[in-house]
Motif scaffolding. Structure first.
Motif, mmCIF file in Angstrom:
data_model
loop_
_atom_site.group_PDB
_atom_site.id
_atom_site.type_symbol
_atom_site.label_atom_id
_atom_site.label_comp_id
_atom_site.label_asym_id
_atom_site.label_seq_id
_atom_site.Cartn_x
_atom_site.Cartn_y
_atom_site.Cartn_z
ATOM 1 N N MET A 88 -8.404 33.178 -42.210
ATOM 2 C CA MET A 88 -8.055 34.557 -41.891
ATOM 3 C C MET A 88 -8.755 35.540 -42.821
ATOM 4 S SD MET A 88 -6.373 34.253 -39.237
ATOM 5 C CE MET A 88 -6.024 36.001 -39.062
ATOM 6 N N GLU A 89 -8.904 35.156 -44.094
ATOM 7 C CA GLU A 89 -9.611 36.018 -45.031
ATOM 8 C C GLU A 89 -11.080 36.164 -44.634
ATOM 9 O OE1 GLU A 89 -10.361 38.457 -48.330
ATOM 10 O OE2 GLU A 89 -8.524 37.882 -47.294
ATOM 11 N N ARG A 90 -11.684 35.058 -44.234
ATOM 12 C CA ARG A 90 -13.089 35.121 -43.824
ATOM 13 C C ARG A 90 -13.245 35.862 -42.500
ATOM 14 N NH1 ARG A 90 -16.697 30.099 -45.979
ATOM 15 N NH2 ARG A 90 -15.882 30.088 -48.109
ATOM 16 N N LEU A 91 -12.239 35.777 -41.659
ATOM 17 C CA LEU A 91 -12.274 36.547 -40.425
ATOM 18 C C LEU A 91 -12.283 38.045 -40.737
ATOM 19 C CD1 LEU A 91 -12.013 37.025 -37.380
ATOM 20 C CD2 LEU A 91 -9.550 36.726 -37.621
ATOM 21 N N ARG A 92 -11.428 38.440 -41.682
ATOM 22 C CA ARG A 92 -11.397 39.847 -42.068
ATOM 23 C C ARG A 92 -12.738 40.299 -42.624
ATOM 24 N NH1 ARG A 92 -11.015 42.668 -46.456
ATOM 25 N NH2 ARG A 92 -10.789 40.808 -47.775
ATOM 26 N N MET A 93 -13.327 39.468 -43.426
ATOM 27 C CA MET A 93 -14.628 39.811 -44.013
ATOM 28 C C MET A 93 -15.719 39.856 -42.950
ATOM 29 S SD MET A 93 -14.506 37.689 -47.602
ATOM 30 C CE MET A 93 -16.037 38.426 -48.178
ATOM 31 N N ARG A 94 -15.608 38.977 -41.963
ATOM 32 C CA ARG A 94 -16.588 39.018 -40.880
ATOM 33 C C ARG A 94 -16.479 40.319 -40.101
ATOM 34 N NH1 ARG A 94 -16.079 35.615 -35.398
ATOM 35 N NH2 ARG A 94 -14.466 37.206 -35.197
ATOM 36 N N GLN A 95 -15.227 40.748 -39.843
ATOM 37 C CA GLN A 95 -15.027 41.992 -39.110
ATOM 38 C C GLN A 95 -15.549 43.195 -39.897
ATOM 39 O OE1 GLN A 95 -10.788 41.652 -38.540
ATOM 40 N NE2 GLN A 95 -10.999 40.799 -36.476
ATOM 41 N N GLU A 96 -15.510 43.084 -41.207
ATOM 42 C CA GLU A 96 -16.034 44.165 -42.042
ATOM 43 C C GLU A 96 -17.542 44.060 -42.248
ATOM 44 O OE1 GLU A 96 -13.777 43.870 -45.602
ATOM 45 O OE2 GLU A 96 -11.909 44.627 -44.693
ATOM 46 N N GLY A 97 -18.159 43.014 -41.697
ATOM 47 C CA GLY A 97 -19.601 42.834 -41.801
ATOM 48 C C GLY A 97 -20.064 42.290 -43.129
ATOM 49 N N ARG B 10 -13.120 28.697 -34.598
ATOM 50 C CA ARG B 10 -12.031 29.288 -33.816
ATOM 51 C C ARG B 10 -11.062 30.013 -34.726
ATOM 52 N NH1 ARG B 10 -9.167 25.236 -29.971
ATOM 53 N NH2 ARG B 10 -8.269 27.210 -29.331
ATOM 54 N N PHE B 11 -10.804 31.271 -34.382
ATOM 55 C CA PHE B 11 -9.835 32.072 -35.118
ATOM 56 C C PHE B 11 -8.674 32.402 -34.203
ATOM 57 C CE2 PHE B 11 -13.788 32.960 -37.372
ATOM 58 C CZ PHE B 11 -13.405 32.711 -38.668
ATOM 59 N N ALA B 12 -7.638 32.935 -34.820
ATOM 60 C CA ALA B 12 -6.457 33.321 -34.036
ATOM 61 C C ALA B 12 -6.812 34.358 -32.996
ATOM 62 C CB ALA B 12 -5.374 33.859 -34.975
ATOM 63 N N GLU B 13 -7.684 35.318 -33.338
ATOM 64 C CA GLU B 13 -8.036 36.378 -32.397
ATOM 65 C C GLU B 13 -8.782 35.822 -31.200
ATOM 66 O OE1 GLU B 13 -10.675 39.297 -33.849
ATOM 67 O OE2 GLU B 13 -12.359 37.917 -34.009
ATOM 68 N N LYS B 14 -9.636 34.816 -31.439
ATOM 69 C CA LYS B 14 -10.380 34.257 -30.319
ATOM 70 C C LYS B 14 -9.462 33.460 -29.403
ATOM 71 C CE LYS B 14 -15.082 34.107 -32.009
ATOM 72 N NZ LYS B 14 -16.307 33.308 -32.072
ATOM 73 N N SER B 15 -8.495 32.779 -30.022
ATOM 74 C CA SER B 15 -7.543 32.042 -29.190
ATOM 75 C C SER B 15 -6.776 32.986 -28.300
ATOM 76 C CB SER B 15 -6.565 31.262 -30.080
ATOM 77 O OG SER B 15 -7.275 30.340 -30.888
ATOM 78 N N ALA B 16 -6.388 34.152 -28.877
ATOM 79 C CA ALA B 16 -5.652 35.143 -28.085
ATOM 80 C C ALA B 16 -6.523 35.684 -26.970
ATOM 81 C CB ALA B 16 -5.178 36.280 -28.986
ATOM 82 N N GLU B 17 -7.834 35.935 -27.285
ATOM 83 C CA GLU B 17 -8.725 36.464 -26.263
ATOM 84 C C GLU B 17 -8.925 35.473 -25.138
ATOM 85 O OE1 GLU B 17 -12.240 37.454 -28.296
ATOM 86 O OE2 GLU B 17 -11.393 39.214 -29.327
ATOM 87 N N SER B 18 -9.107 34.193 -25.508
ATOM 88 C CA SER B 18 -9.357 33.193 -24.477
ATOM 89 C C SER B 18 -8.130 32.988 -23.606
ATOM 90 C CB SER B 18 -9.777 31.865 -25.120
ATOM 91 O OG SER B 18 -8.745 31.378 -25.951
ATOM 92 N N SER B 19 -6.937 33.039 -24.247
ATOM 93 C CA SER B 19 -5.733 32.865 -23.443
ATOM 94 C C SER B 19 -5.515 34.055 -22.533
ATOM 95 C CB SER B 19 -4.515 32.676 -24.364
ATOM 96 O OG SER B 19 -4.330 33.827 -25.155
ATOM 97 N N ALA B 20 -5.935 35.252 -22.993
ATOM 98 C CA ALA B 20 -5.779 36.435 -22.151
ATOM 99 C C ALA B 20 -6.748 36.410 -20.992
ATOM 100 C CB ALA B 20 -5.996 37.698 -22.992
ATOM 101 N N SER B 21 -7.953 35.834 -21.229
ATOM 102 C CA SER B 21 -8.951 35.813 -20.163
ATOM 103 C C SER B 21 -8.737 34.671 -19.193
ATOM 104 C CB SER B 21 -10.359 35.712 -20.771
ATOM 105 O OG SER B 21 -10.478 34.516 -21.524
ATOM 106 N N THR B 22 -7.973 33.661 -19.614
ATOM 107 C CA THR B 22 -7.713 32.537 -18.724
ATOM 108 C C THR B 22 -6.679 32.940 -17.688
ATOM 109 O OG1 THR B 22 -8.126 31.004 -20.529
ATOM 110 C CG2 THR B 22 -6.955 30.135 -18.599
#
Length: 206
Positions: A50-59, A68-80
């Motif tokens: 999660m820390e690295r995810l935050r840093m990735r979002q900040e560039g 796989r991150f929590a946000e991607k899991s949420a996106e994939s479940s929403a798109s399914t």
């Protein structure tokens, strides 16, 4: 970053994602019999991701897309597309008759029919009169919903007929001698059973 999470996995902040995942898997396999240690490892692993995810979002860092991150899991479940189970369908003709009553649609008929039932019981010789008022009340309560007088009349008449049959069936089933009721009281019992049915018709049909 929280260095203690890396120390839990035996790593440091410069470790790659592959090293983090390998360390997690190795340590989990080693502590299968220690639930607390296993939980600590999982918590440290999740915190690092999660820390690295935050840093990735900040560039600040680049993370492989396959991670796989929590946000991607949420996106994939929403798109399914969600598969909905078939629900039983009420026939159209029944939907046209059934009503979803409001509180007032139940409250006022309840008050009226309770009063008429009390009249039928405590003034047994007035049972027929009370039943007549109950039929009129049924017509009124149903007709005020959709202004369909003839349907209201039909429901009230049908409810009266079925209610009287149910009342007589109850008297025969229990047995008049065991009830020790006079003829007037028997009429009152039949009338009250009929009014209970008319209350149901008034409240839940339209």
């Amino acid at each position: 970053m929280n260095e203690s999470n890396y120390k839990t996995l035996g790593l440091d902040e410069s470790s790659s994602f592959e090293e983090v995942q390998v360390a997690r898997k190795r340590l989990i396999d080693e502590c299968q019999d220690d639930p607390k240690q296993k939980e600590a490892i999982e918590a440290a692993y999740d915190a690092i991701l999660m820390e690295r995810l935050r840093m990735r979002q900040e560039g600040k860092i680049k993370v492989p897309d396959r991670i796989r991150f929590a946000e991607k899991s949420a996106e994939s479940s929403a798109s399914t597309p969600r598969v909905s189970l078939p629900t039983p369908q009420t026939p159209n003709w029944l939907q046209d008759w059934l009503d979803t009553p409001s509180r007032d649609d139940i409250l006022w008929p309840s008050v009226v029919f309770l009063a008429l039932s009390a009249l039928a019981w405590f003034a047994a010789n007035s049972a027929a009169t009370a039943l007549g008022f109950a039929v009129a009340a049924t017509i009124y309560f149903i007709n005020r919903k959709e202004r369909k007088f003839w349907r209201s009349l039909g429901f009230a008449t049908g409810g009266l007929f079925v209610g009287v049959l149910l009342g007589l069936a109850f008297i025969n089933l229990v047995g008049q001698p065991s009830l020790e009721l006079s003829a007037e009281r028997i009429n009152a019992v039949v009338g009250i059973i009929t009014m209970i049915l008319l209350w149901f018709v008034s409240s839940f049909l339209r």
